[in-house]
Design a protein around this motif. Structure first.
Motif, PDB file in Angstrom:
ATOM      1  N   THR A   8       0.810  -1.222   0.000  1.00  0.00           N
ATOM      2  CA  THR A   8       0.000   0.000   0.000  1.00  0.00           C
ATOM      3  C   THR A   8       0.841   1.269   0.000  1.00  0.00           C
ATOM      4  OG1 THR A   8      -0.142  -0.114   2.417  1.00  0.00           O
ATOM      5  CG2 THR A   8      -1.933  -1.134   1.160  1.00  0.00           C
ATOM      6  N   SER A   9       2.169   1.128  -0.117  1.00  0.00           N
ATOM      7  CA  SER A   9       3.035   2.306  -0.102  1.00  0.00           C
ATOM      8  C   SER A   9       3.111   2.941  -1.485  1.00  0.00           C
ATOM      9  CB  SER A   9       4.442   1.920   0.355  1.00  0.00           C
ATOM     10  OG  SER A   9       5.279   3.067   0.437  1.00  0.00           O
ATOM     11  N   GLY A  10       3.628   4.167  -1.505  1.00  0.00           N
ATOM     12  CA  GLY A  10       3.899   4.837  -2.763  1.00  0.00           C
ATOM     13  C   GLY A  10       5.168   4.278  -3.389  1.00  0.00           C
ATOM     14  N   PRO A  13       9.203   1.932  -0.487  1.00  0.00           N
ATOM     15  CA  PRO A  13       8.649   1.135   0.604  1.00  0.00           C
ATOM     16  C   PRO A  13       9.047   1.693   1.965  1.00  0.00           C
ATOM     17  CG  PRO A  13      10.559   0.035  -0.336  1.00  0.00           C
ATOM     18  CD  PRO A  13      10.284   1.232  -1.203  1.00  0.00           C
ATOM     19  N   THR A  14       8.329   1.296   2.978  1.00  0.00           N
ATOM     20  CA  THR A  14       8.685   1.619   4.359  1.00  0.00           C
ATOM     21  C   THR A  14       8.793   0.300   5.123  1.00  0.00           C
ATOM     22  OG1 THR A  14       6.428   1.731   5.252  1.00  0.00           O
ATOM     23  CG2 THR A  14       7.273   3.702   4.153  1.00  0.00           C
ATOM     24  N   THR A  15       9.141   0.370   6.396  1.00  0.00           N
ATOM     25  CA  THR A  15       9.204  -0.852   7.187  1.00  0.00           C
ATOM     26  C   THR A  15       7.822  -1.462   7.396  1.00  0.00           C
ATOM     27  OG1 THR A  15       9.101   0.475   9.209  1.00  0.00           O
ATOM     28  CG2 THR A  15      11.295  -0.138   8.393  1.00  0.00           C
ATOM     29  N   ALA A  16       6.780  -0.668   7.200  1.00  0.00           N
ATOM     30  CA  ALA A  16       5.413  -1.154   7.414  1.00  0.00           C
ATOM     31  C   ALA A  16       4.647  -1.383   6.125  1.00  0.00           C
ATOM     32  CB  ALA A  16       4.641  -0.160   8.279  1.00  0.00           C
ATOM     33  N   ARG A 271       5.936  10.294   3.168  1.00  0.00           N
ATOM     34  CA  ARG A 271       5.929  11.502   4.006  1.00  0.00           C
ATOM     35  C   ARG A 271       4.838  11.433   5.076  1.00  0.00           C
ATOM     36  NH1 ARG A 271       6.545  15.913   1.473  1.00  0.00           N
ATOM     37  NH2 ARG A 271       6.941  15.070  -0.605  1.00  0.00           N
ATOM     38  N   TYR A 272       3.854  10.518   4.878  1.00  0.00           N
ATOM     39  CA  TYR A 272       2.766  10.407   5.845  1.00  0.00           C
ATOM     40  C   TYR A 272       2.911   9.182   6.746  1.00  0.00           C
ATOM     41  CZ  TYR A 272       0.933  13.789   2.557  1.00  0.00           C
ATOM     42  OH  TYR A 272       0.788  14.891   1.745  1.00  0.00           O
ATOM     43  N   ALA A 273       4.102   8.601   6.787  1.00  0.00           N
ATOM     44  CA  ALA A 273       4.327   7.437   7.651  1.00  0.00           C
ATOM     45  C   ALA A 273       3.980   7.795   9.096  1.00  0.00           C
ATOM     46  CB  ALA A 273       5.773   6.978   7.552  1.00  0.00           C
ATOM     47  N   ARG A 278      -4.552  10.949   8.775  1.00  0.00           N
ATOM     48  CA  ARG A 278      -4.856  12.266   8.199  1.00  0.00           C
ATOM     49  C   ARG A 278      -5.488  12.118   6.823  1.00  0.00           C
ATOM     50  NH1 ARG A 278       0.012  16.513   6.758  1.00  0.00           N
ATOM     51  NH2 ARG A 278      -1.210  18.018   5.562  1.00  0.00           N
ATOM     52  N   LEU A 279      -4.951  11.221   6.007  1.00  0.00           N
ATOM     53  CA  LEU A 279      -5.513  10.989   4.677  1.00  0.00           C
ATOM     54  C   LEU A 279      -6.917  10.395   4.786  1.00  0.00           C
ATOM     55  CD1 LEU A 279      -2.410   9.422   2.870  1.00  0.00           C
ATOM     56  CD2 LEU A 279      -3.135  11.798   2.866  1.00  0.00           C
TER      57      LEU A 279
END
Length: 313
Positions: A8-10, A13-16, A271-273, A278-279
């Motif tokens: 679901t990331s842009g 990737p992130t750790t989540a 940037r919203y990690a 908020r989204l």
């Protein structure tokens, strides 16, 4: 119809959150919409199974396709024999082929690559279609709409048996299939007497990356689930337009115009990690249905429109 959000990331990737990938399981078949880096590990992690028959690629940015080579190689290691079809936007077949063979290995099972353009039926199933739809991104891109055929109307067994005197048996099947039947006393019963109007099937729309566009509104008309790009919050609306993406609010506006029942916000910027709520809040202020931002691994069932309501894990 069961949906698992694998990524679901842009773009990063992130750790989540993994890059883009959504698994849809329908009537025993598994369809994969995009396959960002690490998709096969997400499939293992969330126990979706590997028996995918079709991969639907929205566009060839890396965060949507870099998982394909590894997935194909794993299938090869597992002695897959069944063919897999990869559907990809028009003009990108050679690039998909190059991606598959970049390591110098050719899969031992058939890999069929089909180019699609908006309006094409990418997959013509027995009682459903997956159609390519126009999207608006910085690359050649399409979205996909999984649209089921209308189902038979409800059979009124009580009326058939108690009012019309039709005993349970083959006559029920004939009536439900649209055939008239003649009773022992010569009375002819038409299907309309005991069968209600056709009931709609389900509609799921996956946009991939896109700016807000009328074509998605039309494809997602009364959709049971719209999975829409929601890369940015409203403070980055200008940036969204420059990069061919949407804000969560814009996704909600599209869903409203389409009359969609549920809206899944995806492709979330890093940037919203930790601030994804908020989204979700911005979308919920606009969307009249159920708007949510799934985490990787989240699952949900897509019920028929005439069911009591959605079940979400």
């Amino acid at each position: 119809m069961h949906v698992t959000f694998l990524g679901t990331s842009g773009a990063v990737p992130t750790t989540a959150r993994n890059p883009s990938a959504v698994m849809v399981r329908r009537e025993g078949e598994r369809f994969l919409f995009d396959a960002g880096e690490g998709t096969q590990r997400q499939m293992m992690r969330f126990s979706t199974g590997f028996a995918v028959s079709h991969v639907f690629v929205s566009h060839l940015h890396g965060d949507h396709v870099l998982g394909i080579p590894g997935l194909l190689q794993t299938w090869d290691f597992n002695d897959r024999e069944e063919p897999v079809a990869i559907h990809t936007p028009g003009g990108t077949r050679r690039r998909i082929r190059d991606l598959i063979t970049v390591t110098g290995n050719e899969p031992s099972f058939p890999v069929r690559i089909h180019e699609v353009t908006p309006g094409d039926v990418a997959l013509d199933g027995e009682d459903f279609e997956v159609r390519a739809i126009a999207t608006d991104h910085r690359a050649t891109s399409v979205g996909y709409a999984l649209v089921e055929d209308d189902r038979k109307g409800r059979f009124d067994r009580e009326k058939a048996e108690e009012e019309l005197g039709i005993e349970p048996g083959p006559e029920y099947s004939k009536l439900h299939s649209g055939e008239s039947v003649e009773l022992d006393d010569g009375t002819v019963v038409e299907p309309e007497a005991v069968v209600g109007p056709p009931r709609p099937g389900r509609r799921l729309v996956y946009t991939g990356d896109t700016s807000p566009t009328q074509s998605v509104v039309e494809a997602a008309e009364e959709a049971d689930l719209l999975i829409h790009d929601a890369t940015f919050a409203e403070d980055r609306r200008e940036r969204a337009g420059q990069t061919g993406h949407s804000t969560a609010k814009q996704a909600a506006e599209i869903a409203n115009r389409a009359g969609a029942k549920r809206l899944a916000l995806t492709h979330v910027s890093t940037r919203y990690a930790g601030q994804e709520g908020r989204l979700e809040d911005e979308a919920r202020e606009v969307f009249e249905g159920d708007a949510f931002l799934p985490d990787d691994g989240d699952e949900l069932d897509v019920p028929f429109p005439d069911a009591d309501g959605p079940d979400e894990d």
